[in-house]
Write a protein that holds these residues in place. Structure first.
Motif, PDB file in Angstrom:
ATOM      1  N   ALA A  57      17.412  14.249  43.110  1.00 29.14           N
ATOM      2  CA  ALA A  57      18.243  15.240  43.788  1.00 29.14           C
ATOM      3  C   ALA A  57      19.610  15.368  43.117  1.00 29.14           C
ATOM      4  CB  ALA A  57      18.396  14.873  45.263  1.00 29.14           C
ATOM      5  N   ALA A  58      20.202  14.227  42.746  1.00 24.61           N
ATOM      6  CA  ALA A  58      21.508  14.254  42.084  1.00 24.61           C
ATOM      7  C   ALA A  58      21.414  14.899  40.709  1.00 24.61           C
ATOM      8  CB  ALA A  58      22.062  12.837  41.971  1.00 24.61           C
ATOM      9  N   VAL A  59      20.333  14.613  39.978  1.00 24.70           N
ATOM     10  CA  VAL A  59      20.174  15.168  38.639  1.00 24.70           C
ATOM     11  C   VAL A  59      19.929  16.672  38.707  1.00 24.70           C
ATOM     12  CG1 VAL A  59      18.790  15.092  36.525  1.00 24.70           C
ATOM     13  CG2 VAL A  59      19.369  12.973  37.704  1.00 24.70           C
ATOM     14  N   ILE A  60      19.253  17.132  39.727  1.00 26.08           N
ATOM     15  CA  ILE A  60      19.044  18.586  39.882  1.00 26.08           C
ATOM     16  C   ILE A  60      20.377  19.296  40.041  1.00 26.08           C
ATOM     17  CG2 ILE A  60      18.113  20.357  41.431  1.00 26.08           C
ATOM     18  CD1 ILE A  60      15.733  18.418  41.919  1.00 26.08           C
ATOM     19  N   GLU A  61      21.305  18.698  40.790  1.00 21.13           N
ATOM     20  CA  GLU A  61      22.639  19.286  40.923  1.00 21.13           C
ATOM     21  C   GLU A  61      23.349  19.313  39.572  1.00 21.13           C
ATOM     22  OE1 GLU A  61      24.090  20.799  43.516  1.00 21.13           O
ATOM     23  OE2 GLU A  61      22.103  20.600  44.437  1.00 21.13           O
ATOM     24  N   THR A  62      23.217  18.233  38.811  1.00 16.34           N
ATOM     25  CA  THR A  62      23.812  18.198  37.475  1.00 16.34           C
ATOM     26  C   THR A  62      23.185  19.261  36.581  1.00 16.34           C
ATOM     27  OG1 THR A  62      24.237  15.826  37.649  1.00 16.34           O
ATOM     28  CG2 THR A  62      24.173  16.760  35.433  1.00 16.34           C
ATOM     29  N   ALA A  63      21.871  19.452  36.704  1.00  9.87           N
ATOM     30  CA  ALA A  63      21.175  20.448  35.885  1.00  9.87           C
ATOM     31  C   ALA A  63      21.725  21.846  36.126  1.00  9.87           C
ATOM     32  CB  ALA A  63      19.678  20.393  36.182  1.00  9.87           C
ATOM     33  N   ARG A  64      22.046  22.153  37.371  1.00  7.37           N
ATOM     34  CA  ARG A  64      22.619  23.471  37.677  1.00  7.37           C
ATOM     35  C   ARG A  64      23.951  23.654  36.949  1.00  7.37           C
ATOM     36  NH1 ARG A  64      20.942  22.310  43.430  1.00  7.37           N
ATOM     37  NH2 ARG A  64      18.947  23.409  43.729  1.00  7.37           N
ATOM     38  N   GLU A  65      24.736  22.582  36.919  1.00  8.23           N
ATOM     39  CA  GLU A  65      26.023  22.627  36.207  1.00  8.23           C
ATOM     40  C   GLU A  65      25.814  22.834  34.712  1.00  8.23           C
ATOM     41  OE1 GLU A  65      29.325  19.309  34.863  1.00  8.23           O
ATOM     42  OE2 GLU A  65      28.363  19.097  36.834  1.00  8.23           O
TER      43      GLU A  65
END
Length: 357
Positions: A57-65
């Motif tokens: 979940a945290a990496v998905i947020e980073t991916a959006r960035e």
């Protein structure tokens, strides 16, 4: 990354860009090894896995960035403290997420072709800023002369790891930190025989990443249609085929040989030839205890030594009370995994210490 490479290429061919997140370093107990990868598309679709659900979940947020900025981001995740995302298994992983657009397509297509052909290759990626990529095969120099030796060693060994560092050498030349994602040629599994047990084990071996060869002298049984999961089906006497492969240096210390013929005229010559080849990772033969004793006597008559016989795993498989060909294939595969990786084959609940060595 090997398991999502095809999806990655197809997504880029469809247009747009994706964020590619990969595990680059691991310490302690961790759910995945370096090279585990996950793709996040612009519309939020996720392909692959990094940790079995702990940090995705945290990496998905980073991916959006990353998809917005085009700049790669590195993150470290340690023990889950109930506040920040982390791992419940107590280890630590570093994940780097980078922007991948259509300009990477030619290189990724080349990488896919080499991997599918079983050629050893490595994807080398810088780990800061806008990442640079290089595709290297054994013996090829990379674009970073200061760390070429470290990269070459990883490519030869087929091991994925970080090389270099984001710092300067005394002469102030740049020494980048790179991730070497190695794709080694797959190990071989040679199965002697053409029956239901071979069919089941060929499928299991393929799922484990082996290049599977089925060999039997009986042309009517040894057909590709009977063994759709094998990479090749060879009509030949198994022992003659094995000797030819050894002479051509097409087998090595990762090669697994399993004899499942149940016929002395096939299995005794094949086992004698296999036990004479050093190195092989594993040599096993299917059969009852009575069959095993008879086979050992025949092998001794053929001049097989006690030292060679100690390398033979027979009766083949772990004690799972397996009955069907599919159950037997799992039993055999479990023994191969345990013996080639230093496992005990015991239930984890009956052991102490780290689960992953």
């Amino acid at each position: 990354m090997k398991d999502i490479l095809g999806d990655l290429v197809r997504r880029l061919e469809g247009g747009g860009a994706v964020a590619l997140a990969r595990v680059v370093e691991v310490s302690g107990a961790a759910p995945r090894e370096p090279g585990a990868a996950m793709v996040v598309t612009a519309d939020g679709r996720v392909i692959g896995s990094l940790s079995g659900g702990c940090v995705e979940a945290a990496v998905i947020e980073t991916a959006r960035e990353v998809l917005e900025t085009g700049v790669c981001v590195g993150e470290r995740f340690g023990i889950d403290d109930g506040i920040a995302p982390g791992l419940t298994c107590g280890g630590e992983i570093e994940i780097v997420t980078e922007y991948v657009g259509a300009k990477r397509l030619p290189l990724l297509r080349q990488l896919r072709a080499l991997v599918e052909a079983g050629e050893p290759v490595a994807l080398v990626t810088t780990l800061s800023g806008v990442s640079d990529w290089a595709l290297l095969q054994p013996g090829e120099p990379g674009p970073w002369p200061q760390i070429d030796g470290d990269i070459a060693a990883l490519v030869r060994s087929g091991r994925s790891a970080v090389a270099g560092a984001d710092r300067c050498e005394p002469d102030q030349s740049a020494l980048p930190r790179v991730f070497v994602q190695a794709f080694a040629a797959p190990p071989r599994m040679i199965l002697a025989g053409a029956n239901a047990f071979v069919r089941a084990l060929s499928r299991t071996g393929s799922q484990l990443g082996y290049r599977v060869t089925v060999v039997d002298a009986r042309e009517v049984f040894a057909t590709p249609a009977q063994f759709p999961h094998a990479d090749e089906v060879v009509v030949d006497w198994p022992h003659r085929y094995l000797r030819a492969e050894a002479e051509a240096e097409r087998i090595d210390g990762r090669t697994v040989v399993c004899v499942l013929t149940h016929d002395p005229k096939f299995d005794v010559p094949m086992l004698a030839a296999s036990l004479a080849v050093v190195p092989l990772a594993f040599v096993g033969a299917l059969g009852s205890r009575r069959t095993h004793l008879d086979r050992v006597a025949r092998l001794r008559e053929q001049g097989v030594t006690d030292a060679q016989l100690r390398r033979l795993r027979s009766p083949l498989g772990l004690d799972l009370n397996a009955r069907t060909p599919e159950e037997t294939a799992i039993s055999i595969a479990a023994q191969i995994i345990a013996e080639t990786s230093g496992g005990s084959g015991r239930a984890l609940s009956d052991t102490d210490g780290p689960i992953h060595r």
